[in-house]
Design a protein around this motif. Structure first.
Motif, PDB file in Angstrom:
ATOM      1  N   PRO A  40       1.074  -1.340   0.217  1.00  0.00           N
ATOM      2  CA  PRO A  40      -0.114  -0.204  -0.516  1.00  0.00           C
ATOM      3  C   PRO A  40       0.581   1.420  -0.079  1.00  0.00           C
ATOM      4  N   TYR A  41       2.561   1.404   0.687  1.00  0.00           N
ATOM      5  CA  TYR A  41       2.754   2.256   0.602  1.00  0.00           C
ATOM      6  C   TYR A  41       3.226   3.187  -1.689  1.00  0.00           C
TER       7      TYR A  41
ATOM      8  N   ASP B 237       9.514  -0.202   0.308  1.00  0.00           N
ATOM      9  CA  ASP B 237       9.813   0.093  -1.187  1.00  0.00           C
ATOM     10  C   ASP B 237       9.928  -1.065  -2.060  1.00  0.00           C
ATOM     11  N   GLY B 238       9.136  -2.421  -1.721  1.00  0.00           N
ATOM     12  CA  GLY B 238       9.052  -3.730  -2.089  1.00  0.00           C
ATOM     13  C   GLY B 238       8.179  -3.354  -3.110  1.00  0.00           C
ATOM     14  N   ALA B 239       8.197  -4.866  -3.398  1.00  0.00           N
ATOM     15  CA  ALA B 239       6.709  -5.717  -4.374  1.00  0.00           C
ATOM     16  C   ALA B 239       5.518  -5.689  -3.348  1.00  0.00           C
ATOM     17  N   TYR B 243       3.165  -5.081   6.423  1.00  0.00           N
ATOM     18  CA  TYR B 243       3.753  -4.942   7.427  1.00  0.00           C
ATOM     19  C   TYR B 243       3.783  -2.927   7.358  1.00  0.00           C
ATOM     20  N   SER B 244       3.810  -2.514   8.767  1.00  0.00           N
ATOM     21  CA  SER B 244       3.655  -1.085   9.127  1.00  0.00           C
ATOM     22  C   SER B 244       4.776  -0.656   8.929  1.00  0.00           C
ATOM     23  N   ARG B 245       4.560   0.744   9.435  1.00  0.00           N
ATOM     24  CA  ARG B 245       6.575   1.626   9.650  1.00  0.00           C
ATOM     25  C   ARG B 245       6.402   2.186  10.935  1.00  0.00           C
ATOM     26  N   GLU B 246       5.363   1.358  11.813  1.00  0.00           N
ATOM     27  CA  GLU B 246       5.588   1.207  13.096  1.00  0.00           C
ATOM     28  C   GLU B 246       6.057   0.206  13.534  1.00  0.00           C
ATOM     29  N   LYS B 247       5.670  -1.274  12.708  1.00  0.00           N
ATOM     30  CA  LYS B 247       6.314  -2.264  12.956  1.00  0.00           C
ATOM     31  C   LYS B 247       7.497  -2.377  12.517  1.00  0.00           C
TER      32      LYS B 247
END
Lengths: 298, 298
Positions: A40-41, B237-239, B243-247
């Motif tokens: 999603p990023y 930024d992978g395909a 997970y979240s930025r926080e994780k």
């Protein structure tokens, strides 16, 4: 000679100039299977740099460069993937002898990439981590370029088990060192097990094609992926070897019994990543080498 | 300019012509630490082919070519390892500008290798399986060449954690994704856990040397090895990214707390293999890159 069926130049005039405008078209092409990402990023990023290809969404017009790609062939060796691209150039009847074909990734020495008509030929080095880096960036490249209905193949040498030297093994199932059809992806400090399912219809289609080339013995079988060439595959000629010849032979016999017909070092992650991103089929086609190195393990 | 302290040419005249006669000398050099293998089958082989170097014991006089090697520097990129060899050529005061230096592995595109005086510079591609193939063949090469008192370094870019961009991290401990100082080697269908211990004295020695170069911030710390560049290192930024930025930030904070100062993809197997074969020290020295890619994970 005639031009390529879908040349880069031919596509340039019908493609919009920016990625942004392409994105809005993605859902209007009903019936087409677009390459997608599961992140999603990614669409929130201003720029996506494909580090190991030395390409990026701001520095390169990816839809123009790659929008017509329908087939991607990947293999470990850069020399072989150049040779493959030259062969495809000739087979497709593209103009020129192909010698002018440039390495699209010339800005880096990590991988090499050649394009001829709708065929992309890319090297990936050796082993799961190396091909994994390449596949992440390849899939993002195909996504940014709005590619659809793409089929990907891995071609390469492999060690045969109980088959004739020089055989072509078309993989129906990618298995790990324990003969299981799975790929264990470590995500930070968690382990996620992913499916390594492949497209059986495509495997059968390739097998049907092989009948036109009877001088290459061809079969469909399981391909085993290891993380090591020497101890991982039971070789007796590495710097380290703590097992007997008998133990090695027992392992290879058990692998054969489990349906494994050849061993290489990339197929499980290849199946796991491509399968999640809408790329059709992806059976690795592995050529067993006729040299003594690979047959030593049979 | 003066000649190299220990040039290949200089050694040729004092070395016997065959490997066989060298082997008998191995135990007479008291006090020297010879590179050794841990494979009882190797000495029974009539010929040992180092497939991925395109070298062999019957086709090449390895003692003459490599007998004087004292330092081996390995890194992922072939261009960088050529640049490093050229730099060493200049630093050692060898004759010529080094441009005539040939890739010793020109017969293959798997790795490249350059030699200048007692220094060997070799590329290893990306990831544990790729460097593992190279290390097995490198150690066999040094063994066949009767090399002794050899020190090996890995140099390369890495992602820094909580440190200044452009810092040099000298590794004291190689850890896996779970912050453990271990390498899990899959030997056929068994898993063997190996130590990733490194030479602390050598790390300290390198750190002392770094004081002569105050413009490079240098520190000693743990280096973490992952099997994947994107999901394995928590990149957004992978395909694939589930997970979240926080994780991700939580994982990197926990890594920092465990002593990890940088992340790369080869150090655990490097420590595990070299440590077993009599090669002194082997602390990978990892340069964190000053670019945004690597700092994105800090």
């Amino acid at each position: 000679m005639s031009g390529c069926p879908l040349s880069v130049e031919g596509m340039a005039s019908v493609l919009p100039a920016s990625n942004k405008s392409m994105k809005s078209d993605r859902n209007t092409n009903v019936g087409k299977k677009f390459v997608h990402v599961q992140n999603p990023y990614l669409d929130l990023m201003d720029e996506d740099i494909l580090y190991h290809f030395a390409l990026g969404t701001k520095t390169h017009n990816l839809p123009v460069m790659f929008g017509d790609v329908k087939f991607v062939c990947v293999g470990g060796s850069s020399n072989r993937m150049k040779a493959f691209a030259l062969r495809m150039h000739k087979e497709l009847g593209c103009e020129g002898d192909g010698e002018e074909m440039k390495d699209i990734c010339a800005g880096t020495d990590r991988f090499c990439m050649y394009k001829t008509g709708p065929v992309l030929s890319i090297s990936h080095g050796m082993g799961v981590p190396s091909i994994s880096v390449m596949l992440h960036e390849l899939i993002k490249l195909l996504y940014h370029a709005q590619c659809c209905d793409v089929t990907i193949f891995r071609i390469g040498t492999s060690g045969g088990i109980g088959i004739e030297p020089g055989s072509v093994v078309i993989t129906d199932t990618a298995v790990d060192s324990f003969f299981k059809p799975r790929f264990e992806q470590v995500i930070m400090d968690s382990i996620v097990t992913r499916s390594t399912e492949l497209d059986r219809d495509l495997a059968e289609e390739l097998f049907t094609c092989s009948k036109d080339f009877p001088h290459f013995p061809t079969l469909i079988g399981h391909t085993m992926c290891t993380d090591d060439f020497y101890e991982g595959q039971g070789r007796l000629d590495g710097a380290l070897c703590s097992y007997s010849r008998e133990k090695k032979l027992d392992y290879l016999k058990r692998a054969y019994k489990a349906g494994v017909r050849n061993i290489e070092m990339e197929c499980t992650v290849f199946a796991a990543i491509c399968g999640r991103c809408g790329i059709k089929g992806d059976p690795p086609g592995c050529w067993t080498s006729p040299d003594s190195r690979n047959q030593a393990q049979c």
